[in-house]
Design a protein around this motif. Sequence first.
Motif, PDB file in Angstrom:
ATOM      1  N   UNK A  56       0.809  -1.201   0.000  1.00 30.20           N
ATOM      2  CA  UNK A  56       0.000   0.000   0.000  1.00 30.20           C
ATOM      3  C   UNK A  56       0.848   1.260   0.000  1.00 30.20           C
ATOM      4  N   UNK A  57       0.518   2.225  -0.869  1.00 31.95           N
ATOM      5  CA  UNK A  57       1.217   3.503  -0.925  1.00 31.95           C
ATOM      6  C   UNK A  57       2.492   3.473  -1.732  1.00 31.95           C
ATOM      7  N   UNK A  58       2.914   2.292  -2.221  1.00 33.67           N
ATOM      8  CA  UNK A  58       4.166   2.222  -2.968  1.00 33.67           C
ATOM      9  C   UNK A  58       3.930   2.551  -4.436  1.00 33.67           C
ATOM     10  N   UNK A  59       5.005   2.958  -5.075  1.00 38.40           N
ATOM     11  CA  UNK A  59       4.943   3.193  -6.508  1.00 38.40           C
ATOM     12  C   UNK A  59       4.483   1.909  -7.198  1.00 38.40           C
ATOM     13  N   UNK A  60       3.598   2.045  -8.183  1.00 37.34           N
ATOM     14  CA  UNK A  60       2.995   0.875  -8.820  1.00 37.34           C
ATOM     15  C   UNK A  60       4.055  -0.033  -9.427  1.00 37.34           C
ATOM     16  N   UNK A  61       5.006   0.520 -10.132  1.00 39.62           N
ATOM     17  CA  UNK A  61       6.045  -0.296 -10.753  1.00 39.62           C
ATOM     18  C   UNK A  61       6.896  -0.996  -9.704  1.00 39.62           C
ATOM     19  N   UNK A  62       7.241  -0.255  -8.616  1.00 43.05           N
ATOM     20  CA  UNK A  62       8.039  -0.862  -7.552  1.00 43.05           C
ATOM     21  C   UNK A  62       7.267  -1.981  -6.866  1.00 43.05           C
ATOM     22  N   UNK A  63       5.976  -1.769  -6.664  1.00 38.59           N
ATOM     23  CA  UNK A  63       5.158  -2.792  -6.017  1.00 38.59           C
ATOM     24  C   UNK A  63       5.081  -4.046  -6.879  1.00 38.59           C
ATOM     25  N   UNK A  64       4.894  -3.858  -8.198  1.00 35.98           N
ATOM     26  CA  UNK A  64       4.823  -5.008  -9.097  1.00 35.98           C
ATOM     27  C   UNK A  64       6.136  -5.778  -9.085  1.00 35.98           C
ATOM     28  N   UNK A  65       7.254  -5.063  -9.085  1.00 40.25           N
ATOM     29  CA  UNK A  65       8.557  -5.719  -9.057  1.00 40.25           C
ATOM     30  C   UNK A  65       8.758  -6.484  -7.752  1.00 40.25           C
ATOM     31  N   UNK A  66       8.318  -5.888  -6.641  1.00 33.72           N
ATOM     32  CA  UNK A  66       8.450  -6.558  -5.349  1.00 33.72           C
ATOM     33  C   UNK A  66       7.624  -7.837  -5.314  1.00 33.72           C
ATOM     34  N   UNK A  67       6.424  -7.785  -5.865  1.00 37.51           N
ATOM     35  CA  UNK A  67       5.576  -8.978  -5.889  1.00 37.51           C
ATOM     36  C   UNK A  67       6.193 -10.063  -6.766  1.00 37.51           C
ATOM     37  N   UNK A  68       6.702  -9.681  -7.922  1.00 28.44           N
ATOM     38  CA  UNK A  68       7.325 -10.671  -8.802  1.00 28.44           C
ATOM     39  C   UNK A  68       8.508 -11.342  -8.115  1.00 28.44           C
ATOM     40  N   UNK A  69       9.318 -10.542  -7.453  1.00 31.76           N
ATOM     41  CA  UNK A  69      10.495 -11.086  -6.774  1.00 31.76           C
ATOM     42  C   UNK A  69      10.098 -12.086  -5.696  1.00 31.76           C
ATOM     43  N   UNK A  70       8.984 -11.818  -5.007  1.00 31.68           N
ATOM     44  CA  UNK A  70       8.575 -12.686  -3.913  1.00 31.68           C
ATOM     45  C   UNK A  70       7.806 -13.910  -4.382  1.00 31.68           C
ATOM     46  N   UNK A  71       6.969 -13.764  -5.409  1.00 37.97           N
ATOM     47  CA  UNK A  71       6.029 -14.831  -5.780  1.00 37.97           C
ATOM     48  C   UNK A  71       6.561 -15.716  -6.901  1.00 37.97           C
ATOM     49  N   UNK A  72       7.206 -15.149  -7.911  1.00 34.90           N
ATOM     50  CA  UNK A  72       7.628 -15.948  -9.065  1.00 34.90           C
ATOM     51  C   UNK A  72       8.480 -17.159  -8.690  1.00 34.90           C
ATOM     52  N   UNK A  73       9.404 -17.057  -7.736  1.00 36.64           N
ATOM     53  CA  UNK A  73      10.175 -18.263  -7.374  1.00 36.64           C
ATOM     54  C   UNK A  73       9.308 -19.387  -6.824  1.00 36.64           C
ATOM     55  N   UNK A  74       8.160 -19.051  -6.269  1.00 32.67           N
ATOM     56  CA  UNK A  74       7.302 -20.085  -5.691  1.00 32.67           C
ATOM     57  C   UNK A  74       6.676 -20.980  -6.755  1.00 32.67           C
ATOM     58  N   UNK A  75       6.698 -20.534  -8.016  1.00 31.11           N
ATOM     59  CA  UNK A  75       6.131 -21.354  -9.096  1.00 31.11           C
ATOM     60  C   UNK A  75       6.889 -22.665  -9.220  1.00 31.11           C
TER      61      UNK A  75
END
Length: 692
Positions: free
Chosen positions: A182-201
């Motif tokens: 919440x409150x983060x830059x949209x691009x930064x938030x998307x990058x943070x989510x990718x970094x955290x979730x993509x390895x779980x695939x």
Amino acid sequence: MTSESSTGRQGRHEGGQVGLRQLLDSARSAAPQQPPRPRTVAEQDPGADQPPQPPGPRTAEQSRPYQAAVRHESAVQPHAAAQTPTPSGDQSSEWAGNSMPTEPLRTSRRPKPAETPAPTGERRRGPEKPSRPSGLRSPIAKRIGIGVGALIALCGLAYVADLVLSSGHVPRGVVVAGIDIGGKDTADAAAQLRTAVDPRIDQELPLQIGDVQTRITPGTAGLGADWDATMARIGGQPLNPITRLTSLFVTHTVPVASTVDDSALDAQLTALRVHDRATVEGTIAFDGARAVAVPPVPGRILDIPAARTALIENWYLGALLDLPETAAPVAVRAEAVEQALHTIAEPAVSAPIVFAGKNNATGKLEPEQIASILSFTPDGQGGLAATFKQDVALGVLGPQLAPSEVEAKDATFAVTGSTASVVPAVIGDKINWAKTFEQLPNLIVAPQERTAQAVYDKVDPKLTTEAANALGVTEVMGQFTTSGFSGPSGVNIRVVAKKVNGAIVKPGETFSLNDFTGPRGIAEGYVESGIIDHGRPSTAVGGGISQFATTLYNAAYFAGMEDAGHTEHSYYISRYPAAREATVFDGAIDLKFRNNSQSGVYIETSTTDSEVTVRLWGTKTVNVESITGEKTKPTEPTEVKLPKGKDCIATEGAPGFTISDTRVITDRKTGRQISRTTRTVKYDPVPVVKCE
């Protein structure tokens, strides 16, 4: 003269009572909770600014205070009444003049003074309304209104500023995959989510299925993250000010949108079904001859639709995921098990069951044997149905009742010297076990009489006596003998000759050696012996049978049978006639001939230690002559070197050549040539094999 107060009807009222009434009237008219109304100029004493004016007309209610005052004055001042007599005795007459009575107490409501005409030349004014202070115009109210307006303006400025500053950022309070973005830059938030979730695939996801734990890989199961759809779910900045305000204090969880490969996910869910716990259906078991009830135990199976949803919606969290199960259906009710125990199982093993056969033969099933053939299966309606293992029952009863049966036998032929005669067929009398066992359901629940008759059926032979006589098998049509075998080859030749002996080929039928003998393996009595494999000597089970095939081929050849398919050896064997021999191989190479005569063919075989003879009996109508050609086109052998061992059989080799055989068929009675057929065969050279 006397006053009305002393002689009239009201003369008995005392002055004190009049004063009390005035006080009461004054109290009613007073309003303690409201301040007294300011008096206008018109309501001031008329003698102060204007000349006295006569009072206007009064209502009866307005006149009562004044009447009371007059009565009071007449009681305390009789002399005044004498000065102004009233002929009618009515006090209202006292108001006829311009003088006004003196009020002892100013507690009554003063009547409105009569309107005085405005002087000529002056504008007439109506009575002024009393001035009242307004709540909205008070200084305090004005200050509150200004404060509220300022606060609203401030909030508006704050809203606009917050909306502008948060543009391009994720709305406050948004949590995705356990991460507060919440409150983060949209691009930064998307990058943070990718970094955290993509390895779980590609990481293993722990699963709990009932009491079993297992793991899957989301990527292998066809699951992935759809980040465009996920960011669309998050959305932009809300415009509702209340929503923006509450986002400072509450969180909003947004699930990750998933991509799904349906076929891969379905395959993974099907694989997880291995952890299902099947229902243990209720049944009846037997401990010896004692029946025991086995109650049903419901199983658990994976709820595929719910598990599919759970995986799609939660895989990205990476935490232990409990997949839902559902109860497996139960086909048998517990009470049905008890019912089958007492009504079927226990009576079934209470005493022996006896089947009576012909010729005084009997077959008995003891209680323990009954228990071995009796079983129970769901009846489809929640109960149990008794079933019987007929093969087990046959194994127990068959030997006991076998003496009562008669085997069916086909008609055959007995050959002696040069003649053949028919051996009559035998009609069989065999037990129909299927019909016999149909009596078991009633027998097992019978309390006393537990004996039944075995059911017999007549069995006709395949070849009746009449049919055999009609075949016309009377003489030898063709025969042939080969020799020169011994050892394992002789064993196999004798086994196959015994199998073929007595075969009957009806007119128009085709005989196949492979089909008639069936598999030729160790179980059928064959042994390992020599064969020809790719032009070189080798060994195999059933080797040597090709010599019997050659003998049979030549017997059919000279009987005038039609060649329906045969194969020569790849190289020449000296004990066989050139271009008139055959080989066979189980399931691959066959020998066939067709009975093209008008009579049946009976095949007779006989063997010695080194010879085998085959005769075809029927009605001879033709003569057959074989003409062998000269060897042509010789070829020299090659040398082959093989490692010493069991698989290497040394040979000296022999040249190859080409040769032909001509078969001439003539009518037996007339000598007329019926057919002339030539067959050319090329034999490969026998290689020189050296074992080194």
